[in-house]
Design an enzyme around this catalytic site. Structure first.
Site, PDB file in Angstrom:
ATOM      1  N   HIS A   1       0.817  -1.232   0.000  1.00  0.00           N
ATOM      2  CA  HIS A   1       0.000   0.000   0.000  1.00  0.00           C
ATOM      3  C   HIS A   1       0.841   1.269   0.000  1.00  0.00           C
ATOM      4  O   HIS A   1       0.914   1.942  -1.012  1.00  0.00           O
ATOM      5  CB  HIS A   1      -1.036   0.030   1.134  1.00  0.00           C
ATOM      6  CG  HIS A   1      -2.025  -1.096   1.050  1.00  0.00           C
ATOM      7  ND1 HIS A   1      -2.740  -1.357  -0.091  1.00  0.00           N
ATOM      8  CD2 HIS A   1      -2.397  -2.050   1.945  1.00  0.00           C
ATOM      9  CE1 HIS A   1      -3.512  -2.405   0.113  1.00  0.00           C
ATOM     10  NE2 HIS A   1      -3.317  -2.848   1.333  1.00  0.00           N
TER      11      HIS A   1
ATOM     12  N   ASP B   1      -5.135  -7.651  -3.992  1.00  0.00           N
ATOM     13  CA  ASP B   1      -5.536  -7.447  -2.596  1.00  0.00           C
ATOM     14  C   ASP B   1      -6.931  -8.001  -2.278  1.00  0.00           C
ATOM     15  O   ASP B   1      -7.089  -9.192  -2.077  1.00  0.00           O
ATOM     16  CB  ASP B   1      -5.421  -5.955  -2.269  1.00  0.00           C
ATOM     17  CG  ASP B   1      -5.480  -5.681  -0.769  1.00  0.00           C
ATOM     18  OD1 ASP B   1      -5.451  -6.650   0.015  1.00  0.00           O
ATOM     19  OD2 ASP B   1      -5.529  -4.508  -0.362  1.00  0.00           O
TER      20      ASP B   1
HETATM   21 ZN    ZN Z   1      -3.903  -6.706   1.991  1.00  0.00          ZN
END
Ligand code: ZN
Length: 454
Positions: free
Chosen positions: A270, A321
């Site tokens: 991220h 994700d």
């Molecule tokens: Zn994740």
């Protein structure tokens, strides 16, 4: 030996025409540009390195589309989404997880990914009781990879506490929890399970986040398998930054750089909440930034500073994700579009010599390989054959070659252009379809039907 002949191919040295690529099992044995066609060749349009999908929580695929309604609170957020995710996963059996993971891996292959890195944290039975085999769920992800054929890097996740203050896991988190000792046993079990897969499978280690592991346990994770890939969620949400700042006395990236020897083993997932000095300092470590642009958009995480990162030679790769959508071209497009919207510019990541599409695809392939611990990422003799071929006969690719072809695919086309995909030489997608799609899709549909109404 398999011989593939491509009208054009993106090699380590750049674009080449009429390229014959000979495979010897999992690896590329020979690359011959300007070669004549031969009987028995697999003829393709444009041959490219297939990036590894460097971050996935497979089970979340089955809740895609279930979290788009307004909840009782004033505003929905990552944190309300997470509550629903916790309720949803409480229903999942090991069989469900295997069926969902096989489907996710199949969709990844059809999208053009050559491998999958599974950040695996759903370990225990509902209520938090360990299964008889603590690696039961990890073994299910491995079995899914046997089904789909994808090159798997499995990351057992250490999830220790409910927050930086050391609070106990909440009811929704007890299926994830382990002590460091329990985690060491889980890693051994996962390693044994991986033995069932071909040689390109890898084991990595994943301390979940600075919220979910103590500093001591993080240090232990770095020593557990000293050369294996090491992945961690970092600086995704502003509330996470505030929590880490309050309890550890520094922002997450700052803290990590001060307390761990971050290097090219690491993949930080991220990194949407970084200040400019953090971006530059982290880029310099040669760690990969694991970007998940579609999920980060879906969850309202924020925008990664891709411009500063790539100008500082930072390495990056792409993951899906939450798996709300599994599409390689759209992940790459979303990454660049987020930069354009923020900075009010065009072609944000292009360089004077390489187009946006080239920077995105090539960067994701190299960074994905590094993060997955795979000897792939570029088309070169001796490398693992993780490759995708685009169908250049598609109308949106008409007349395009080289960098312009990649730009047309990513910005004007979609994954329907992905015709053929190989993972470590295994030819798993043919004419746009995974070789076992019918069977894998049937298994997935049955799970989703049963989970309706959760
Ligand atoms: Zn994740």
């Amino acid at each position: 030996m398999t011989r593939i002949r491509a009208e054009q191919a993106l090699l380590t040295t750049g674009w080449a025409r009429d390229v014959a690529v000979t495979l010897d099992g999992a690896r590329i044995a020979r690359i011959e540009p300007d070669s004549a066609p031969r009987a028995g060749d697999i003829a393709v349009g444009a041959l490219l390195p297939a990036p590894a999908n460097l971050h996935s929580h497979a089970f979340q695929r089955a809740m895609a589309g279930m979290t788009e309604r307004r909840g009782p609170s004033d505003s929905d957020s990552f944190w309300t989404w997470r509550q629903l995710m916790f309720r949803f996963l409480d229903q999942l059996t090991p069989e469900d997880v295997q069926a969902i993971a096989a489907f996710v891996q199949m969709e990844m292959l059809e999208a053009g990914y050559g491998a999958s890195v599974e950040f695996h944290y759903l370990h225990h039975a509902p209520g938090g009781t360990p299964y008889a085999d603590p690696a039961e769920m990890a073994a299910r992800v491995v079995r899914a990879a046997q089904d789909s054929g994808i090159g798997l890097t499995l990351l057992p996740v250490l999830y220790q506490q409910g927050g930086c203050d050391g609070r106990a896991l909440g009811p929704g988190q007890v299926r994830f929890g382990n002590t460091p000792d329990g985690f060491a046993r889980l890693v051994e079990g996962a390693e044994t399970a991986l033995g069932a897969l071909p040689d390109d499978a890898r084991l990595g280690i994943a301390p979940h986040s600075l919220r979910a592991v103590t500093p001591e346990a993080l240090a232990l994770c770095t020593r557990l398998r000293p050369t294996a890939p090491l992945h961690m969620h970092l600086a995704e949400q502003t509330a996470e930054v505030d929590e880490v700042l309050a309890f550890l006395g520094a922002r997450p990236v700052e803290w990590l750089l001060d307390h761990a020897a971050v290097d090219d083993r690491w993949c930080l997932i991220h990194c949407t909440q970084m200040q400019r000095p953090e971006t530059l300092a982290l880029a310099a470590t040669r760690a990969v930034a694991g970007l998940c642009p579609i999920t980060e958009s879906s969850l309202g995480d924020g925008i990664f500073d891709g411009v500063a990162w790539t100008r500082a030679q930072g390495r990056f790769g792409i993951g899906s994700d939450s798996n709300i959508r599994i599409t390689l071209s759209e992940e790459l497009r979303t990454l660049d579009h987020s930069q354009r919207l923020r900075d009010r510019v065009r072609a944000a990541l292009a360089t004077p010599t390489q187009s946006t599409g080239r920077v995105l695809l090539q960067g994701a392939a190299l960074g994905g390989a590094q993060a997955a611990g795979r000897d792939s990422g570029t088309l070169a003799e001796g490398r693992l054959a993780d490759m995708l071929a685009l169908d250049t006969r598609r109308v949106d690719l008409e007349g395009r070659t080289g960098d312009a072809l990649l730009d047309a695919w990513i910005f004007a086309g979609d994954d329907r252009a992905v015709a053929e995909v190989w993972s470590a030489g295994r030819h798993l997608v043919r004419a746009g379809r995974h070789v076992a799609r019918d069977r894998i899709e049937t298994g997935y549909r049955a799970v989703v039907r049963r989970l309706q109404g959760v």
